[in-house]
Enzyme design. Structure first.
Site, PDB file in Angstrom:
ATOM      1  N   TRP A  61     -28.881  29.384 -22.147  1.00 10.65           N
ATOM      2  CA  TRP A  61     -27.720  28.819 -21.786  1.00 10.65           C
ATOM      3  C   TRP A  61     -26.595  29.228 -22.847  1.00 10.65           C
ATOM      4  O   TRP A  61     -25.594  28.820 -22.517  1.00 10.65           O
ATOM      5  CB  TRP A  61     -28.016  27.289 -21.641  1.00 10.65           C
ATOM      6  CG  TRP A  61     -28.551  26.384 -23.000  1.00 10.65           C
ATOM      7  CD1 TRP A  61     -29.246  26.843 -23.829  1.00 10.65           C
ATOM      8  CD2 TRP A  61     -27.565  25.443 -23.330  1.00 10.65           C
ATOM      9  NE1 TRP A  61     -29.226  25.944 -24.767  1.00 10.65           N
ATOM     10  CE2 TRP A  61     -28.171  25.181 -24.597  1.00 10.65           C
ATOM     11  CE3 TRP A  61     -26.547  24.910 -23.296  1.00 10.65           C
ATOM     12  CZ2 TRP A  61     -27.711  24.320 -25.475  1.00 10.65           C
ATOM     13  CZ3 TRP A  61     -25.931  23.973 -24.167  1.00 10.65           C
ATOM     14  CH2 TRP A  61     -26.739  23.655 -25.141  1.00 10.65           C
ATOM     15  N   ASP A  62     -27.148  30.034 -23.947  1.00  7.01           N
ATOM     16  CA  ASP A  62     -26.079  30.220 -24.656  1.00  7.01           C
ATOM     17  C   ASP A  62     -25.075  31.059 -24.054  1.00  7.01           C
ATOM     18  O   ASP A  62     -23.850  31.148 -24.882  1.00  7.01           O
ATOM     19  CB  ASP A  62     -26.831  31.360 -25.906  1.00  7.01           C
ATOM     20  CG  ASP A  62     -28.145  30.502 -26.528  1.00  7.01           C
ATOM     21  OD1 ASP A  62     -28.596  29.528 -25.890  1.00  7.01           O
ATOM     22  OD2 ASP A  62     -28.478  31.211 -27.416  1.00  7.01           O
ATOM     23  N   GLU A 122     -33.583  20.534 -29.544  1.00  7.84           N
ATOM     24  CA  GLU A 122     -35.042  20.791 -29.147  1.00  7.84           C
ATOM     25  C   GLU A 122     -35.738  20.081 -30.039  1.00  7.84           C
ATOM     26  O   GLU A 122     -36.915  20.062 -29.942  1.00  7.84           O
ATOM     27  CB  GLU A 122     -35.310  22.214 -29.191  1.00  7.84           C
ATOM     28  CG  GLU A 122     -34.436  22.908 -27.989  1.00  7.84           C
ATOM     29  CD  GLU A 122     -34.735  24.226 -27.950  1.00  7.84           C
ATOM     30  OE1 GLU A 122     -34.974  24.988 -28.814  1.00  7.84           O
ATOM     31  OE2 GLU A 122     -34.485  24.745 -26.517  1.00  7.84           O
ATOM     32  N   LYS A 133     -32.181  19.347 -34.554  1.00  9.69           N
ATOM     33  CA  LYS A 133     -32.388  20.569 -34.704  1.00  9.69           C
ATOM     34  C   LYS A 133     -31.018  21.383 -34.409  1.00  9.69           C
ATOM     35  O   LYS A 133     -30.543  22.089 -35.407  1.00  9.69           O
ATOM     36  CB  LYS A 133     -33.390  21.218 -33.622  1.00  9.69           C
ATOM     37  CG  LYS A 133     -33.387  22.857 -34.000  1.00  9.69           C
ATOM     38  CD  LYS A 133     -34.189  23.579 -32.474  1.00  9.69           C
ATOM     39  CE  LYS A 133     -34.503  24.852 -32.681  1.00  9.69           C
ATOM     40  NZ  LYS A 133     -34.917  25.631 -31.643  1.00  9.69           N
ATOM     41  N   GLN A 134     -30.448  20.637 -33.646  1.00  8.03           N
ATOM     42  CA  GLN A 134     -28.933  21.247 -33.498  1.00  8.03           C
ATOM     43  C   GLN A 134     -28.093  20.380 -32.706  1.00  8.03           C
ATOM     44  O   GLN A 134     -28.522  19.063 -32.302  1.00  8.03           O
ATOM     45  CB  GLN A 134     -28.951  22.743 -32.601  1.00  8.03           C
ATOM     46  CG  GLN A 134     -29.527  22.310 -31.183  1.00  8.03           C
ATOM     47  CD  GLN A 134     -30.177  23.465 -30.560  1.00  8.03           C
ATOM     48  OE1 GLN A 134     -31.159  23.729 -30.469  1.00  8.03           O
ATOM     49  NE2 GLN A 134     -29.030  24.391 -30.137  1.00  8.03           N
TER      50      GLN A 134
END
Lengths: 765, 765
Positions: free
Chosen positions: A358-359, A485, A597-598
């Protein structure tokens, strides 16, 4: 952030330079010096072979292999994967003098310099080889991949004996025998190669992947003087071994131009065969071609830099870093090959299997939207081309509509970690976001009617069946994994719910709009997908009742149900030796606390930043940033942009440094596996959205530049409504002008301004 | 419950009878007619071979194979598995007349009857074979596995020609060539077999598993008249083909006794070799042995039924069902083979790989506690024997102490679904529960000091490192899966937290107790595990602050954080064709609602039922029972016991029917894969704890019998403090007496009563 730079390359505004060769950085350099032109890519490995640690990696976009599952498994769990397969080594070379084969792992050498010139895309490597027999030779390798004739690649080898004349043996050819590292085996069936001696030596070899039956026909023309020629007969290799005489002080030159025809899974064998035949009868010589292609490349890159360069004054490292990012973006994708996508590592390595995530829509699309409409459109078209696979995926997940894969090459779900593949809805909502963004910027109704609406309807159908109403009649998504994630199987992830609500709203809008403005177009789509207008009532009910865990008192979105009740982990307490956590922590341990994580909440706030107040942004940034371990390379840029927005200038600058030089300074210690291509796109966003303050989600396109305190100035360009706008910022002022005749409206620091080629100037706020 | 009976076998109080053979039930019958003696087991397959659907399954406890992982994976994820491996077919027989080989898939036959007599453990099968050449023969097969000399198994074949005399060919031998079904290959290396002709024909063959290098030496003595003998030379088979003459109306008999020596992973090769040599020089003949073993078996089973029988009047189906359960329990495990455990399917099939689960302590242990102390002790000893593996497992999961595997043969974690293996703590707390239960009933301090305390300390260490404190200083377990496997990755699962608190409390108690009563014993353990008494402070803090999601107003335990907020699924709305859900639903869909697979809150309430008020039990039963889909075969019995407690007599009876006849009526449609051995243990609990109202977790052992309305009466025995107590219940009265001279105190309906052999009588309450 616990991550620190590992400096190895020399800073230069236009080049990346490696002076002296450190084998410990061998594979890092291979990644950094990768060349690509979207159609193909090759790591910066040594042409002449190397017995040390290396990955001889050569890849073609859309040429993939797949693993065959041994047994079936639970429903919805992908039990195979597809991966961009390591292909022909078109640089295959061996050099021998006095029985010694040149090998930088064992040979003696000095004055090693390798550099890529980002202005031209030409990679050179030179050194002095000191043979065991006591001879010295200046050796130079050059290569580039053609940006204009993407099937073509080139190589030039120049050897000058220093203080002697004598015999040399040079082997040159094409090698399909490489091992695909992840699979630990070679995955090609090859017909025996052909060799024809003429003005050039022509060689050709045809390879077919073992499982997927895709094809690459690689051929080359080699021009070099030689005394005698021996054909090399090895499996999956076609090559010639030339015996030549070197003359003291004189350059001996070998020029090679290759042509690589591929048959992808959407290709036509007859077309491929015809093309292969045509290649064999081409008449242009290697040297002519080389010069022509070199000239074309220099021109091509000049145009790129004219329209897309970013300059930074007084910060050569970040200047180099951002140019490296732009250079890699263009190498990876510029819309030349329809129906392909952007792998997480581009065409520079085998990590992430060359799969697209999806980046693409979330991080890469903005770059293309503001630099190359055609590329942006082609990226979105990839999702339309693979809509049927997304439909099949939805079915196997017991949903209606279309569920886009979290990792893919062909459109099929290739991620065999079910916890990602089945729980992450962001690939699907990202497609809707991409359609929305593209439409917003280009108002391309044709695209919307032909492709966009159908995708939107199918994604909305999925969103209306994957979620559920709770006992209070509120709708949400259960058992999902959001962008973060490190929180695996959660309920009502705010990102997921927010994006789903957005998608349903946008879809309803577009249905109504097209239905009223172009009933025929609407009818065509509606019939194709058997659309029942009662579905709209369901969607409306769902979006109106979507759970959003927002507390107006604290202004905080809770990342998911119960996130605030998780045990707190002080991320700064984690020792550096524990990274990457996936390798060093028990798998489940990663998920048992509030470490993220992000960005997750911060991610949707960034995508729709104009919808949130400064107060909301601040509250959420300050809550979530300290929880974030940035284990995703995509993370720092997002934080940098938001920090800029919040006037946290030092934080913004610190995060930014990580983003532009992530690979050059190997922050994550895994650049050896390939370039973080999609993070590179985030670095571009980092400057343009972060310091430039570009906002593209509101009513008008707006900018609000700020400038980091140690920069003398910076500039960037964006293409908008067919016009290139140059934005320059120095310590005091912002200068905005169009390049060429165009005139566009822009909102600058909240004020609507008409921009033309004369320029507009205001103070930095 | 959506599950319905599939009636096939004839009801009989002491036998299971199959009249006529329906190939559709072929593998179900194989499971039902399995024989076992803990040391080995064999499915009820046809001795003579069968070309239809079948699983020729012969297993040895502790003889396992393992898969080799292809690649490494995340830390803590088991990437191999161990499985009880299909071994030698010691019934190997082929029968041929007039060129036709007997094969019930293709041969004509009538009067087929197969039956197992649970009184004696002898399996017989008889039919009349009508050959294609027009002959008729009465054929009868008998077999049993010795309960007294567990390495021995027997077979007797009787053939009587009806109206003719003539030639017959019978092949008899030992066959290691079977395929292990899950792995789709044979996993044995065999030396060529040996054959010696004497009074009996002796055959022997030595097999070694390919990966684990475990061994089985199988030998047999065959007694039969024959005219000529031909040695059969096939790979991994040793056999003889006998030519014999049949005489009209006279029985032709072949008697075979086998001896199977195994080398397990805790075995000694020299001992094995010696034993194999000894077998070869044994002098007893097949017929003598057969008769002797048969007599021993009949005596052995008589003793079992004298001490462990359960009778039910007026309900032949449940009478048959419960005896089948008791019969299978004894066949699977009775403490004969130290260091082994109970596979989920016993020794009757390959499903669940022969792995043992927490079912052993939670469901099976009570049966042994009240029937066979030695067996109970041996089961717990298995956990001590494998404590080192549990320590290694804890380490790889970043915990201290010991983490017991969720599925195992050797003690290593064999479950390669990380979501089960890494998230389920109940295997560990079940060991603590088992130690507690065993100590409570037998007051065996020797066991506690030698084994129990060490295990408790190590489990407590794990519990003190796997969980975490939240921001309020409360302790809980994050990312766990409780007994209910349909709620995967949850926080503060009530079962997990409750059992952890119990374990820590019990461990602290036992440390203090042993330290004060036997300081040397304490010191020995403390030194061995480097115990630091400050750990006790930590544990105390943890247990005192353990999160228990209990609401005193509703009396409900919430199954885990957020369970009450999940979307509600009406489990009755699921169509029968959707079962089993794991096969028919997208994997993640199972987890997205409040459906539960098996009791979770109700499970710990059952284990410590005396700690909860009737009101609490009622509230939780009524909340959770409707959420439960009973996808685990262990589920109905638990509900039946609680329903009894709550005087929900119809519900109690309905759940009970499922429990005793789960396999006989193939409720879950997977009896073909083997018997649900651990559910069978639950069926025993169902009568004794459910209708008998036995309570073993309070201060005193108590009973409070009730009687289902359509039963005339029932009785059961329990061994308690070395005394067998018989409890008989009829419509009006309860009669309790000891068998033999013992006197014990029992609490009956809340009243303390002394029970002796004269008996005690009271009315049913």
């Amino acid at each position: 952030m616990a991550k620190v730079a590992d400096k190895y390359f020399k800073a230069d505004e236009w080049k990346v330079i490696e002076e002296g060769f450190n084998p410990d950085y061998g594979e890092v350099s291979e990644s950094i010096f990768s060349l690509g032109n979207e159609y193909l890519g090759a790591r910066g490995y040594f042409d002449e072979g190397y017995s040390g640690s290396k990955l001889i990696g050569s890849y073609f976009n859309g040429i993939y292999e797949m693993t065959k599952p041994e047994y079936g498994h639970y429903k919805g769990i992908a039990d195979f994967t597809e991966f961009m397969v390591n292909s022909v080594d078109w640089l295959y070379t061996r050099i021998e003098i006095d029985g010694e084969q040149l090998d930088l792992a064992t040979s003696e050498f000095e004055d090693f310099v390798r550099e890529i010139d980002m202005k031209t895309g030409i990679l050179t490597r030179s050194f002095v080889w000191k043979t065991k027999s006591g001879k010295r030779l200046a050796v130079k390798f050059e290569r580039f991949v053609s940006m204009t004739q993407v099937k073509r690649t080139t190589q030039k080898i120049t050897i000058k004996p220093i203080g002697f004349s004598g015999e040399i043996y040079i082997t040159s050819g094409l090698d399909f025998s490489q091992i695909h590292r992840n699979e630990r085996k070679n995955l090609w069936d090859c017909k025996p190669g052909t060799i024809e001696k003429g003005e050039d030596i022509f060689m050709g070899i045809d390879g077919t992947t073992i499982n997927t039956k895709l094809k690459v026909y690689s051929s080359c023309k080699v021009n070099a003087e030689y005394e005698s020629l021996e054909e090399v007969n090895e499996e999956k290799i076609v090559a010639v071994k030339l015996k030549a005489n070197l003359e003291d002080g004189k350059d001996y030159v070998l020029t090679k131009v290759t042509n690589n025809v591929t048959l992808r899974d959407d290709g036509d064998l007859a077309v491929y065969d015809k093309e292969v035949e045509a290649v064999k009868s081409e008449t242009e010589t290697a040297c002519t071609l080389y010069d022509k292609l070199e000239k074309e490349n220099i021109d091509w890159w000049k145009k790129v830099w004219d329209s897309s360069d970013i300059t930074i004054a007084n910060d050569p490292e970040n200047q180099q870093g951002i140019r490296f990012c732009i250079f890699q973006m263009y190498q990876t994708y510029h819309g030349a090959v329809e129906g392909t996508n952007i792998g997480a590592k581009g065409l520079t390595g085998e990590a992430y299997n060359g799969n697209a995530f999806w980046d693409t829509e979330t991080y890469c699309l903005p770059f293309f939207i503001f630099n190359n409409q055609e590329a942006a459109r082609n990226l979105l078209y990839f999702r339309y081309k693979t809509l049927d696979e997304a439909r099949k995926r939805a079915e196997v997940l017991d949903c209606k509509g279309a569920f886009y894969p979290i990792a893919t090459i062909s459109g099929r779900e290739c991620c065999n970690l079910w916890q990602h593949a089945s729980l992450q809805l962001q690939a699907s909502t990202a497609v809707a976001y991409g359609v929305w963004f593209y439409e917003k910027m280009f108002d391309d109704k044709d695209f919307l009617k032909k492709y966009g609406l159908e995708m939107l309807i199918e994604i909305s159908r999925m969103l209306a069946t994957r979620g559920d109403f709770n006992r209070e009649g509120k709708y949400g998504y259960y058992c999902v994994m959001g962008p973060d994630e490190f929180q695996m199987m959660v309920h009502n992830n705010s990102y997921t719910n927010y994006m789903a609500k957005f998608t349903l709203e946008y879809t309803l809008d577009k249905i109504n709009e097209i239905k009223s403005e172009d009933p025929d177009a609407y009818k065509k789509v509606a019939e194709k997908v058997a659309f029942d207008e009662s579905e709209m009532d369901t969607w409306k009910n769902i979006k109106d009742n979507m759970i959003l865990l927002y507390d107006d008192k604290t202004k905080l979105f809770e990342q998911h149900d119960g996130f605030f009740k998780l045990p707190h982990l002080d991320v700064d307490s984690i020792p550096i030796s524990d990274f990457p956590l996936y390798d060093n922590w028990s798998y489940d341990r990663i998920y048992r606390n509030d470490m993220i994580k992000q960005p997750d909440v911060l991610m949707f706030m960034l995508l729709f930043i104009s919808k949130f107040s400064q107060e909301q942004l601040k509250a959420n940034y300050e809550y979530y940033e300290p929880c974030c371990i940035h284990e995703s390379s995509l993370s720092p840029s997002v934080h940098s942009i938001l920090a800029s927005q919040l006037k946290k200038d030092d934080e913004a600058y610190d995060f930014f440094g990580f983003a532009t030089r992530l690979d050059l300074d190997n922050y994550n210690r895994n650049t050896n596996q390939g370039i973080h291509t999609t993070s590179i796109a985030a670095a571009w966003m980092n400057i343009v959205y972060g310091f430039g303050g570009l906002r593209s989600d509101g009513e008008k396109l707006s900018v609000a530049p700020s400038i980091p305190k140690n920069w003398g100035g910076y500039s960037f360009n964006i293409s908008y409504k067919g016009v290139v706008i140059e934005i320059k910022v120095d310590k005091e002022n912002v200068y905005i002008k169009t390049k060429g005749d165009g005139v566009v409206e822009l909102n600058v620091y909240g004020k609507n301004v008409e921009i033309n080629s004369e320029g507009y100037k205001c103070e930095v706020e």
